[in-house]
Design an enzyme around this catalytic site. Sequence first.
Site, PDB file in Angstrom:
ATOM      1  N   TYR A 187       3.502 -14.357 -14.950  1.00 56.38           N
ATOM      2  CA  TYR A 187       2.580 -13.463 -14.224  1.00 56.38           C
ATOM      3  C   TYR A 187       1.149 -14.012 -14.333  1.00 56.38           C
ATOM      4  CZ  TYR A 187      -0.158  -9.242 -13.130  1.00 56.38           C
ATOM      5  OH  TYR A 187      -1.058  -8.360 -12.585  1.00 56.38           O
ATOM      6  N   ALA A 208       0.816  -1.230   0.000  1.00 53.49           N
ATOM      7  CA  ALA A 208       0.000   0.000   0.000  1.00 53.49           C
ATOM      8  C   ALA A 208       0.843   1.271   0.000  1.00 53.49           C
ATOM      9  CB  ALA A 208      -0.955  -0.008   1.194  1.00 53.49           C
ATOM     10  N   ASN A 209       2.132   1.162  -0.371  1.00 57.79           N
ATOM     11  CA  ASN A 209       2.950   2.373  -0.490  1.00 57.79           C
ATOM     12  C   ASN A 209       2.653   3.112  -1.787  1.00 57.79           C
ATOM     13  OD1 ASN A 209       4.310  -0.093  -1.423  1.00 57.79           O
ATOM     14  ND2 ASN A 209       5.879   1.277  -2.192  1.00 57.79           N
ATOM     15  N   THR A 210       2.051   2.409  -2.732  1.00 57.49           N
ATOM     16  CA  THR A 210       1.830   3.004  -4.053  1.00 57.49           C
ATOM     17  C   THR A 210       0.626   2.340  -4.730  1.00 57.49           C
ATOM     18  OG1 THR A 210       2.954   3.518  -6.158  1.00 57.49           O
ATOM     19  CG2 THR A 210       3.433   1.379  -5.191  1.00 57.49           C
ATOM     20  N   GLY A 211       0.237   2.881  -5.891  1.00 55.31           N
ATOM     21  CA  GLY A 211      -0.744   2.229  -6.749  1.00 55.31           C
ATOM     22  C   GLY A 211      -2.109   1.994  -6.121  1.00 55.31           C
ATOM     23  N   ILE A 212      -2.717   0.896  -6.520  1.00 57.17           N
ATOM     24  CA  ILE A 212      -4.076   0.545  -6.110  1.00 57.17           C
ATOM     25  C   ILE A 212      -4.146   0.344  -4.593  1.00 57.17           C
ATOM     26  CG2 ILE A 212      -5.856  -1.243  -6.359  1.00 57.17           C
ATOM     27  CD1 ILE A 212      -4.514  -1.875  -9.148  1.00 57.17           C
ATOM     28  N   GLY A 213      -3.114  -0.263  -4.038  1.00 53.08           N
ATOM     29  CA  GLY A 213      -3.098  -0.549  -2.605  1.00 53.08           C
ATOM     30  C   GLY A 213      -3.094   0.715  -1.766  1.00 53.08           C
ATOM     31  N   SER A 244      -6.036 -10.786 -11.487  1.00 54.66           N
ATOM     32  CA  SER A 244      -5.969 -10.037 -12.745  1.00 54.66           C
ATOM     33  C   SER A 244      -6.698 -10.822 -13.821  1.00 54.66           C
ATOM     34  CB  SER A 244      -4.519  -9.849 -13.178  1.00 54.66           C
ATOM     35  OG  SER A 244      -4.467  -9.334 -14.495  1.00 54.66           O
TER      36      SER A 244
END
Length: 283
Positions: free
Chosen positions: A173, A19-24, A146
Site C-alpha cells: 500500500y 465516491a460511493n463511500t468514505g472521503i470520495g 497518503s
Amino acid sequence: MSSKLEKPLAGRVALVTGANTGIGRVTARELARQGAQVFIATRSKERTEDALDEIRALAGPTAVEWLELDLGDFASIRKCAEQFLARGTALHLLINNAGLAGARGMSESGFELAFGVNHMGTFLLTSLLLDRIKSSAPARIVTVASRAHYRSTGIDWQAVRAKTASRTALPEYSTSKLANVLFSAELGRRLAGTGVTTYSLHPGVVASDVWRHVPWPLRPLMKLGMISTEEGAQTTLHCATSAALAGQSGLYYDESRPKEPGRLARDPALAGELWTRSEQWIR
Ligand SMILES: NC(=O)c1ccc[n+]([C@@H]2O[C@H](COP(=O)([O-])OP(=O)(O)OC[C@H]3O[C@@H](n4cnc5c(N)ncnc54)[C@H](OP(=O)(O)O)[C@@H]3O)[C@@H](O)[C@H]2O)c1
C-alpha cells in the site's frame, strides 16, 4: 436563482472515483453543493444509489451521474473513459480518490493489487481523459495519496507485477501511495503551461471503510482516534477548489497546506521511470 457566491462551481464538471463511500462520497457531495456537475465512477451502481440520492436531494435531479469503473481492470477503465468522453462534456476536475488498503492478491490486469488499483488504474484513467481535461483548462487533477508513502522503501519493478508478498499488504500500500505522489508530480511537470494543474495529498487518518480488511477486534479501537470522512475530504476539496492554489502544481498537501513529501517521492528520475514503465504497461 443561485448566485455565483453560493455556487462557485456552476458550469464546472467533476469526475470523482470511489465516491460511493468514505472521503470520495463527501468530496462528490460538496462539489455538487458548490454547483459542479458531478460524475461518480464506482464499481457498483447498487452500492452507489445512496450517494446518488443524497446528491440529487441536495443539488437537483441532474446534478450527478454514475459511471461504472473497476480500477483493477483496464477494460473497465477504457469503457468508463469512453462513456464519459462520448458525453462530449468538458472535464475541469478529475478527483482520483478511489483506493484500497490491506487487501492481498493481483489485479485483473496483472499487477500487485494495491499498485494495480491505486496507481495503474489511476494512471490509465487519467491518461485516457487527459486530452479532454486539457481542452477544458483551467482544470485540476487531484490524486488522493497518503502519508503512508513516507514508509515505502522504493518500487520493486518485479514485485509490482506479482501477487502481494507481505502478510499485511501495508508495505505494498505504501508503495502504491508513493506511486500516487510521484505520478502527480510528474504529471504536473508534463502539464506545465497547459492550464491544467495537479495536486496529491494525505487526507488525514480517516474513520472510513478503507480499514475493512483490518480484523474486527482491532478495527473499532483503531477508529477511535481518527477524523471523520467530512474532515477527511477537506484537503481534497481545498486542492480542487481553492483559488489560492491555482498557480501551484505537482505539490503534495497535508491539512490543506503544501508539505514536503518523502525523499523517494521527490526523485524526478524515479518519477520518470514510473511514468515510462506505466505507459508501456497500459499499451
Ligand atoms: N482513510 C484513511 O485514513 C486514509 C488515509 C490516507 C489515504 N487514504 C486514501 O483516501 C482514498 C479514499 O479512501 P477512504 O478512506 O474514503 O476509503 P473507503 O471508504 O474504503 O473508499 C475507497 C473507495 O475506493 C473504491 N475502490 C476500491 N477499489 C476499487 C477498484 N478496484 N475500482 C474502483 N474503485 C475502487 C471503493 O469502492 P468499493 O466500495 O466498491 O470498494 C471506495 O469507493 C483512498 O485512495 C485511500 O488510500 C485514506
